[in-house]
Design a protein around this motif. Structure first.
Motif, mmCIF file in Angstrom:
data_model
loop_
_atom_site.group_PDB
_atom_site.id
_atom_site.type_symbol
_atom_site.label_atom_id
_atom_site.label_comp_id
_atom_site.label_asym_id
_atom_site.label_seq_id
_atom_site.Cartn_x
_atom_site.Cartn_y
_atom_site.Cartn_z
ATOM 1 N N ALA A 170 8.052 8.685 -3.431
ATOM 2 C CA ALA A 170 7.713 7.627 -4.094
ATOM 3 C C ALA A 170 8.709 6.292 -3.776
ATOM 4 O O ALA A 170 8.808 5.552 -4.543
ATOM 5 C CB ALA A 170 7.805 7.958 -5.630
ATOM 6 N N HIS A 172 5.633 14.169 -3.056
ATOM 7 C CA HIS A 172 5.251 12.823 -2.731
ATOM 8 C C HIS A 172 6.164 11.817 -2.669
ATOM 9 O O HIS A 172 6.659 11.614 -3.612
ATOM 10 C CB HIS A 172 3.977 12.490 -3.402
ATOM 11 N N PRO A 204 -7.803 6.595 3.214
ATOM 12 C CA PRO A 204 -7.533 7.967 3.104
ATOM 13 C C PRO A 204 -8.741 8.945 3.077
ATOM 14 O O PRO A 204 -8.873 9.958 3.664
ATOM 15 C CB PRO A 204 -6.941 7.966 1.573
ATOM 16 N N LYS A 205 -9.930 8.371 2.509
ATOM 17 C CA LYS A 205 -11.209 9.040 2.504
ATOM 18 C C LYS A 205 -11.675 9.378 3.878
ATOM 19 O O LYS A 205 -12.317 10.332 4.110
ATOM 20 C CB LYS A 205 -12.313 8.384 1.842
ATOM 21 N N THR A 243 0.756 -1.035 -0.058
ATOM 22 C CA THR A 243 0.030 0.013 0.197
ATOM 23 C C THR A 243 0.734 1.207 -0.210
ATOM 24 O O THR A 243 1.843 1.479 0.793
ATOM 25 C CB THR A 243 -0.809 0.018 1.286
ATOM 26 N N HIS A 244 0.682 2.004 -0.936
ATOM 27 C CA HIS A 244 1.336 3.535 -1.047
ATOM 28 C C HIS A 244 0.580 4.629 0.108
ATOM 29 O O HIS A 244 -0.504 4.815 -0.381
ATOM 30 C CB HIS A 244 1.522 3.857 -2.194
ATOM 31 N N ASP A 245 1.478 5.047 0.988
ATOM 32 C CA ASP A 245 0.766 5.878 1.776
ATOM 33 C C ASP A 245 0.264 6.948 1.019
ATOM 34 O O ASP A 245 1.285 7.797 0.338
ATOM 35 C CB ASP A 245 1.737 6.257 2.853
ATOM 36 N N ALA A 246 -0.848 7.443 1.137
ATOM 37 C CA ALA A 246 -1.429 8.681 0.468
ATOM 38 C C ALA A 246 -1.764 9.907 1.728
ATOM 39 O O ALA A 246 -2.188 10.988 1.207
ATOM 40 C CB ALA A 246 -2.423 8.525 -0.253
ATOM 41 N N ASN A 247 -1.388 9.511 2.852
ATOM 42 C CA ASN A 247 -2.006 10.432 4.014
ATOM 43 C C ASN A 247 -0.819 11.449 4.347
ATOM 44 O O ASN A 247 -1.239 12.444 4.684
ATOM 45 C CB ASN A 247 -2.343 9.402 5.087
ATOM 46 N N PRO A 292 0.794 13.592 2.559
ATOM 47 C CA PRO A 292 0.932 14.915 1.739
ATOM 48 C C PRO A 292 -0.301 15.499 2.130
ATOM 49 O O PRO A 292 -0.113 16.721 2.398
ATOM 50 C CB PRO A 292 0.803 14.477 0.341
ATOM 51 N N TYR A 293 -1.467 14.853 2.267
ATOM 52 C CA TYR A 293 -2.547 15.473 2.889
ATOM 53 C C TYR A 293 -2.570 16.123 4.100
ATOM 54 O O TYR A 293 -3.012 17.395 4.330
ATOM 55 C CB TYR A 293 -3.750 14.408 2.766
ATOM 56 N N GLN A 298 -9.101 11.769 5.711
ATOM 57 C CA GLN A 298 -9.505 13.068 5.321
ATOM 58 C C GLN A 298 -10.560 13.727 6.212
ATOM 59 O O GLN A 298 -10.502 15.095 6.396
ATOM 60 C CB GLN A 298 -9.462 13.206 3.850
#
Lengths: 255, 255
Positions: free
Chosen positions: B33, B31, A160-161, A30-34, A36-37, A164
């Motif tokens: 990578a 971000h 993430p959703k 899983t690529h963390d997307a949290n 940057p947010y 956020q």
């Protein structure tokens, strides 16, 4: 919810850390997307994300990281590990970090009872209502199972959703410092030729944080200079000097 | 290059940490990578990424993180901060962490001399040839400026293409443990209904690490179960039990 840990001091930098919890991040699955947010939203609120850590679903690791980071920064945000399965152990770890018991929270149980059809709120799902004694709930408008706040630690979901939505709900109640302003200037110059003038500009403007980021796009190389600070006057002065240094190298700065 | 820090012990888990250095990651501007790439490549080599940290371009922070992580894990990989500009301070920080001087490396200077046209190798670019005393170079086939290895610390570029090339060159020389195998099984079931059986399967197979990841895709919800371990027999046994538990809930597992 009001924030009682961070004083409303206009001059003080308010800091935060992010603790990302989950084997799936460390395995690369899983690529963390949290991050940057969280970073951008906190920055806009005048809270500087000063450190981030990723740890596995391991009690000793999580407890140690929670205690190290909550002691060091004004706020600690965590993501991940608050679902219904055996590998979701964040709540018990935060309780252990604070030295308090973990208990079923009546308000959280009521939220889940309203969400699930009769008979569907099983023991596993009730784990999502089991939080450290003394914690308060963080609203989850997406899927109801709440996060929680314990002291200066904000425990949020990993999806993430949901994360956020939780953070967006928290932000108005957080006290920040002065917002961080930024200027970005790019030009088609080699980073190594701009480096000398850039170091001099940085030395003249210690209140401005100057970062240099080379890029290769569409076959062309160049560099983006990002200037950050809370006071617009030195920021604009330093930005003007960077643009002048780029022009002196024969390149046209793009702001 | 051969790895002299990690013994070739078939039973021992070989661990690594990743230290991501850079304000641009913590501001949310860039971000990261690199973590997923490092995680997957190390995992395939039998090296478990056990922790990751992101720190700012700050000497004290970098030195402290390098020393904490290199002491704790077999390998430490760092990304970022090895360019020609004033904010690239990784080399001096690693030198300080090891208590050694930083010095111009003749081999690195020769590499840069061959790369740049005459007169273009200025002081700023020579910073990229200035590394801790006793360090050895890591090849950069993309843009020549090398990374370096100091003890069990591997210092790499932050730009993903360069980092990837550096890591790919390092991997054959790294001693890993037994490679981590994984099985993934998904089904359209609610995570909360599978949680009970899953906890029992985990308890029966302590050598297998079982992770549960809910998803919402194309309007449908479901859960992916990921099983990881170094021994295929318990892995396959646990996977079969997970599939059976999904079928018992009326869902068809997809492996």
């Amino acid at each position: 919810m009001t924030d009682q840990t961070a004083p409303a001091d206009e001059k003080r930098v308010v800091t935060a850390a992010l603790l990302i919890i989950g084997n799936e991040i460390l395995s690369g699955r899983t690529h963390d997307a949290n991050l940057p947010y969280v970073a951008e939203k906190l920055g806009a609120r005048g809270i500087r994300l000063a450190e981030a850590r990723v740890v596995a679903d391991d009690e000793a690791e999580i407890v140690a990281a929670v205690n190290a980071l909550r002691a060091r920064y004004d706020h600690l945000f965590t993501t991940g590990g608050i679902g219904p399965t055996h590998d979701d152990i964040t709540a018990q770890c935060v309780a252990k970090a604070f030295g308090v018991a973990i208990e079923r929270n009546a308000e959280a149980v009521a939220l889940l009872e309203r969400h699930y059809p009769p008979g569907q709120l099983n023991e596993a799902r009730l784990r999502m209502a089991t939080i450290p004694a003394g914690a308060t709930l963080i609203d989850n408008p997406v899927s109801k199972a709440p996060g929680f706040r314990m002291g200066n630690v904000f425990v949020m979901a990993g999806v993430p959703k949901i994360m956020q939505a939780m953070l967006d709900g928290l932000l108005p109640g957080l006290t920040g410092g002065p917002p961080v302003l930024s200027r970005s200037i790019a030009a088609s110059v080699a980073e190594g030729t701009l480096a000398g003038p850039l170091a001099e500009i940085q030395a003249r403007h210690p209140a401005v944080e100057i970062g240099s980021y080379p890029y290769f796009r569409a076959g062309a190389f160049g560099v983006s200079i990002v200037l950050r600070g809370t006071d617009p006057a030195p920021l604009d002065a330093a930005a003007a000097e960077v643009a002048a240094a780029m022009r002196a190298l024969g390149a046209e700065p793009i702001e």
